[in-house]
Design a protein around this motif. Structure first.
Motif, PDB file in Angstrom:
ATOM      1  N   GLU A   1     -18.991   1.290  15.859  1.00  0.00           N
ATOM      2  CA  GLU A   1     -18.217   0.045  15.944  1.00  0.00           C
ATOM      3  C   GLU A   1     -18.544  -0.868  14.762  1.00  0.00           C
ATOM      4  OE1 GLU A   1     -17.246  -3.579  19.117  1.00  0.00           O
ATOM      5  OE2 GLU A   1     -18.753  -2.054  19.628  1.00  0.00           O
ATOM      6  N   ILE A   2     -19.820  -0.903  14.380  1.00  0.00           N
ATOM      7  CA  ILE A   2     -20.206  -1.707  13.218  1.00  0.00           C
ATOM      8  C   ILE A   2     -19.478  -1.223  11.968  1.00  0.00           C
ATOM      9  CG2 ILE A   2     -22.120  -2.206  11.633  1.00  0.00           C
ATOM     10  CD1 ILE A   2     -23.949  -2.314  14.134  1.00  0.00           C
ATOM     11  N   LEU A   3     -19.465   0.083  11.755  1.00  0.00           N
ATOM     12  CA  LEU A   3     -18.788   0.616  10.572  1.00  0.00           C
ATOM     13  C   LEU A   3     -17.280   0.364  10.610  1.00  0.00           C
ATOM     14  CD1 LEU A   3     -20.347   4.053   9.551  1.00  0.00           C
ATOM     15  CD2 LEU A   3     -20.664   1.819   8.516  1.00  0.00           C
ATOM     16  N   GLN A   4     -16.701   0.408  11.796  1.00  0.00           N
ATOM     17  CA  GLN A   4     -15.259   0.217  11.915  1.00  0.00           C
ATOM     18  C   GLN A   4     -14.822  -1.220  11.653  1.00  0.00           C
ATOM     19  OE1 GLN A   4     -14.498   2.608  15.787  1.00  0.00           O
ATOM     20  NE2 GLN A   4     -12.530   2.482  14.757  1.00  0.00           N
ATOM     21  N   TYR A   5     -15.649  -2.187  12.075  1.00  0.00           N
ATOM     22  CA  TYR A   5     -15.164  -3.564  12.102  1.00  0.00           C
ATOM     23  C   TYR A   5     -15.972  -4.562  11.273  1.00  0.00           C
ATOM     24  CZ  TYR A   5     -12.464  -1.662  15.964  1.00  0.00           C
ATOM     25  OH  TYR A   5     -11.614  -0.887  16.713  1.00  0.00           O
ATOM     26  N   ALA A   6     -17.109  -4.167  10.735  1.00  0.00           N
ATOM     27  CA  ALA A   6     -17.948  -5.129   9.989  1.00  0.00           C
ATOM     28  C   ALA A   6     -17.877  -4.871   8.488  1.00  0.00           C
ATOM     29  CB  ALA A   6     -19.398  -5.039  10.460  1.00  0.00           C
ATOM     30  N   SER A   7     -17.932  -5.951   7.726  1.00  0.00           N
ATOM     31  CA  SER A   7     -18.012  -5.828   6.268  1.00  0.00           C
ATOM     32  C   SER A   7     -19.238  -6.545   5.720  1.00  0.00           C
ATOM     33  CB  SER A   7     -16.746  -6.376   5.615  1.00  0.00           C
ATOM     34  OG  SER A   7     -16.603  -7.763   5.878  1.00  0.00           O
ATOM     35  N   THR A   8     -19.936  -7.307   6.583  1.00  0.00           N
ATOM     36  CA  THR A   8     -21.141  -8.036   6.172  1.00  0.00           C
ATOM     37  C   THR A   8     -22.229  -7.839   7.227  1.00  0.00           C
ATOM     38  OG1 THR A   8     -20.537 -10.079   7.345  1.00  0.00           O
ATOM     39  CG2 THR A   8     -19.729  -9.822   5.060  1.00  0.00           C
TER      40      THR A   8
ATOM     41  N   ALA B   1     -23.335  -9.564  14.875  1.00  0.00           N
ATOM     42  CA  ALA B   1     -22.510 -10.059  15.974  1.00  0.00           C
ATOM     43  C   ALA B   1     -22.032  -8.919  16.871  1.00  0.00           C
ATOM     44  CB  ALA B   1     -21.318 -10.834  15.414  1.00  0.00           C
ATOM     45  N   ILE B   2     -21.659  -7.797  16.269  1.00  0.00           N
ATOM     46  CA  ILE B   2     -21.201  -6.643  17.054  1.00  0.00           C
ATOM     47  C   ILE B   2     -22.349  -6.062  17.860  1.00  0.00           C
ATOM     48  CG2 ILE B   2     -20.383  -4.255  16.868  1.00  0.00           C
ATOM     49  CD1 ILE B   2     -18.708  -5.220  14.425  1.00  0.00           C
ATOM     50  N   ALA B   3     -23.503  -5.883  17.225  1.00  0.00           N
ATOM     51  CA  ALA B   3     -24.651  -5.286  17.925  1.00  0.00           C
ATOM     52  C   ALA B   3     -25.121  -6.178  19.073  1.00  0.00           C
ATOM     53  CB  ALA B   3     -25.792  -5.050  16.939  1.00  0.00           C
ATOM     54  N   LYS B   4     -25.046  -7.488  18.866  1.00  0.00           N
ATOM     55  CA  LYS B   4     -25.569  -8.427  19.867  1.00  0.00           C
ATOM     56  C   LYS B   4     -24.753  -8.403  21.160  1.00  0.00           C
ATOM     57  CE  LYS B   4     -27.451 -12.208  18.372  1.00  0.00           C
ATOM     58  NZ  LYS B   4     -27.691 -13.564  17.809  1.00  0.00           N
ATOM     59  N   LYS B   5     -23.493  -8.057  21.080  1.00  0.00           N
ATOM     60  CA  LYS B   5     -22.653  -8.104  22.278  1.00  0.00           C
ATOM     61  C   LYS B   5     -22.681  -6.799  23.087  1.00  0.00           C
ATOM     62  CE  LYS B   5     -18.287  -6.742  20.042  1.00  0.00           C
ATOM     63  NZ  LYS B   5     -16.932  -7.195  19.648  1.00  0.00           N
ATOM     64  N   ARG B   6     -23.414  -5.809  22.602  1.00  0.00           N
ATOM     65  CA  ARG B   6     -23.488  -4.531  23.301  1.00  0.00           C
ATOM     66  C   ARG B   6     -24.845  -4.357  23.975  1.00  0.00           C
ATOM     67  NH1 ARG B   6     -18.465  -4.002  23.995  1.00  0.00           N
ATOM     68  NH2 ARG B   6     -17.221  -3.618  22.104  1.00  0.00           N
ATOM     69  N   GLU B   7     -24.840  -3.906  25.226  1.00  0.00           N
ATOM     70  CA  GLU B   7     -26.073  -3.567  25.936  1.00  0.00           C
ATOM     71  C   GLU B   7     -26.387  -2.097  25.694  1.00  0.00           C
ATOM     72  OE1 GLU B   7     -26.649  -4.738  29.987  1.00  0.00           O
ATOM     73  OE2 GLU B   7     -25.250  -6.417  29.792  1.00  0.00           O
ATOM     74  N   VAL B   8     -27.614  -1.824  25.277  1.00  0.00           N
ATOM     75  CA  VAL B   8     -28.019  -0.449  24.976  1.00  0.00           C
ATOM     76  C   VAL B   8     -29.103  -0.008  25.952  1.00  0.00           C
ATOM     77  CG1 VAL B   8     -27.424  -0.679  22.545  1.00  0.00           C
ATOM     78  CG2 VAL B   8     -29.741  -1.228  23.295  1.00  0.00           C
ATOM     79  N   PHE B   9     -29.321   1.318  26.048  1.00  0.00           N
ATOM     80  CA  PHE B   9     -30.356   1.802  26.968  1.00  0.00           C
ATOM     81  C   PHE B   9     -31.515   2.486  26.259  1.00  0.00           C
ATOM     82  CE2 PHE B   9     -26.871   4.936  27.097  1.00  0.00           C
ATOM     83  CZ  PHE B   9     -27.517   6.089  26.666  1.00  0.00           C
ATOM     84  N   VAL B  10     -31.528   2.417  24.927  1.00  0.00           N
ATOM     85  CA  VAL B  10     -32.669   2.922  24.162  1.00  0.00           C
ATOM     86  C   VAL B  10     -33.059   1.865  23.124  1.00  0.00           C
ATOM     87  CG1 VAL B  10     -32.129   5.371  24.442  1.00  0.00           C
ATOM     88  CG2 VAL B  10     -31.160   4.101  22.509  1.00  0.00           C
ATOM     89  N   SER B  11     -34.254   2.011  22.553  1.00  0.00           N
ATOM     90  CA  SER B  11     -34.707   1.115  21.489  1.00  0.00           C
ATOM     91  C   SER B  11     -34.395   1.749  20.137  1.00  0.00           C
ATOM     92  CB  SER B  11     -36.216   0.874  21.609  1.00  0.00           C
ATOM     93  OG  SER B  11     -36.518   0.242  22.836  1.00  0.00           O
ATOM     94  N   GLU B  12     -33.824   0.980  19.251  1.00  0.00           N
ATOM     95  CA  GLU B  12     -33.381   1.542  17.977  1.00  0.00           C
ATOM     96  C   GLU B  12     -33.378   0.474  16.895  1.00  0.00           C
ATOM     97  OE1 GLU B  12     -32.176   5.420  16.700  1.00  0.00           O
ATOM     98  OE2 GLU B  12     -32.095   4.786  18.793  1.00  0.00           O
ATOM     99  N   SER B  13     -33.778   0.874  15.680  1.00  0.00           N
ATOM    100  CA  SER B  13     -33.606   0.022  14.507  1.00  0.00           C
ATOM    101  C   SER B  13     -32.333   0.465  13.791  1.00  0.00           C
ATOM    102  CB  SER B  13     -34.786   0.160  13.549  1.00  0.00           C
ATOM    103  OG  SER B  13     -35.956  -0.415  14.077  1.00  0.00           O
ATOM    104  N   ILE B  14     -31.398  -0.459  13.647  1.00  0.00           N
ATOM    105  CA  ILE B  14     -30.172  -0.171  12.901  1.00  0.00           C
ATOM    106  C   ILE B  14     -30.345  -0.768  11.509  1.00  0.00           C
ATOM    107  CG2 ILE B  14     -27.667  -0.407  12.837  1.00  0.00           C
ATOM    108  CD1 ILE B  14     -27.747  -1.037  15.846  1.00  0.00           C
ATOM    109  N   PHE B  15     -30.469   0.102  10.532  1.00  0.00           N
ATOM    110  CA  PHE B  15     -30.671  -0.325   9.151  1.00  0.00           C
ATOM    111  C   PHE B  15     -29.290  -0.531   8.520  1.00  0.00           C
ATOM    112  CE2 PHE B  15     -34.072  -0.113   5.763  1.00  0.00           C
ATOM    113  CZ  PHE B  15     -33.285  -0.578   4.732  1.00  0.00           C
TER     114      PHE B  15
END
Length: 339
Positions: free
Chosen positions: A51-58, A64-78
């Motif tokens: 979703e980040i790749l599809q809709y983010a340019s900065t 903002a995209i990552a913050k609105k999603r609930e995840v079930f694992v711990s991950e660093s998104i570089f």
């Protein structure tokens, strides 16, 4: 927005992203953090990155995209951004969210633990730093980056392929403390402002890193959705010379013997002494080789030989604190048997 998914993750009807770049020069890669076994279904991290790749340019849009999603694992998104001319880590977990950026420097290093203020007092993350191999690899990356006045695609690949430990110590091939653990699925180097990417080929990131100009890839995608990306042969990075060495052939033999010995231990089968000797000879710097040999001796009542093997294992660069505790337990048990 156009996206190139360099390492897709297809699972039962879904396609997520492990690493990729879009036509805005925004890149994502993911590094797993310490997680509990998930018991509740939430958003798979690979769908968040897609979703980040599809809709983010900065970076701000990615956060903002990552913050609105609930995840079930711990991950660093570089996240790397051509528009922002910098990178940031978005650190997500089921119960926390943090962002880490370097304010006074031009390099951002990430392994498998969290670095943002949001996780400063996180006990699981602190324990992971102390007990795992993540901090060691982080320090090794810093060490290698300090040796490079300027990081180029070639030097980045050289770092990804590095097989030694801190201070260039030999720690055995296959040790998870190495940057190249000789088992990774893929390695990738991005140059966001030029929309260039280099993707590793087999084996173990040691093969040729193939160059792609995503300007051409995205242009061709408009003309033919089924067109395969065309590599740029004259910008490819050559295979690691290590592939032509005796040490590499020894590592391949080690892998075969490791499978054979592990299976024999599980089945309580006999192993010829010559096989054990060869196993040590082809990867002598790796602690786990000596540990497995010690286990075999211990299970077969050869406690003096077992003690020697475990004590040798302890002199090597042991991967994690639990591994070291296992060695110490066997040393105590072997000594008790010899009394």
């Amino acid at each position: 927005m156009k996206v190139i998914n360099l390492c897709p993750l297809p699972v039962g009807g879904m396609i997520g992203v492990v690493s990729g770049m879009n036509d805005q020069g925004l890149t994502v890669t993911i590094n797993a953090g310490k997680s509990k076994f998930p018991l509740v279904a939430k958003t798979p991290i690979s769908l968040v990155t897609r979703e980040i790749l599809q809709y983010a340019s900065t970076i701000e849009e990615a956060i903002a995209i990552a913050k609105k999603r609930e995840v079930f694992v711990s991950e660093s998104i570089f996240v790397g951004s051509a528009k922002d001319k910098k990178a940031a880590l978005i650190e997500v977990s089921p119960h926390n969210f943090g962002v880490y950026e370097v304010e006074n420097g031009n390099q951002l290093v990430c392994s498998n633990h969290f670095q943002s203020a949001a996780y400063a007092n996180d006990k699981k993350n602190q324990k992971h730093i102390l007990e795992s191999h993540s901090e060691y690899r982080y320090e090794r990356m810093e060490e290698l980056l300090d040796e490079e006045p300027k990081v180029t695609p070639q030097t980045a690949v050289d770092i990804l392929r590095n097989k030694n430990g801190l201070d260039d110590k030999r720690i055995g091939y296959g040790n998870e403390k190495a940057l190249n653990q000789m088992l990774a699925h893929h390695g990738i180097v991005f140059q966001p402002e030029d929309l260039m990417v280099w993707v590793s080929s087999n084996p173990y990131q040691l093969g040729e890193f193939v160059a792609y100009d995503l300007n051409e890839v995205f242009k061709n995608a408009d003309e033919n959705q089924k067109a395969r990306p065309i590599s740029i042969a004259n910008k490819n990075i050559a295979p690691d010379p290590f592939l032509r060495t005796l040490a590499y052939r020894h590592y391949e033999r080690y892998r075969a013997l490791n499978s054979q010995i592990t299976a024999a231990l599980a089945a309580e089968e006999k192993i010829e002494p010559s096989v054990l000797s060869e196993f040590i000879a082809v990867n002598p710097d790796f602690w786990e080789v000596h540990f497995l040999v010690g286990q075999y001796y211990y299970e077969n009542g050869l406690y003096k030989e077992a003690l020697n093997a475990f004590e040798t294992a302890k002199t090597k660069e042991v991967t994690t604190v639990p591994d070291l505790e296992a060695i110490n337990t066997y040393i105590k048990k072997s000594k008790r048997k010899l009394k």
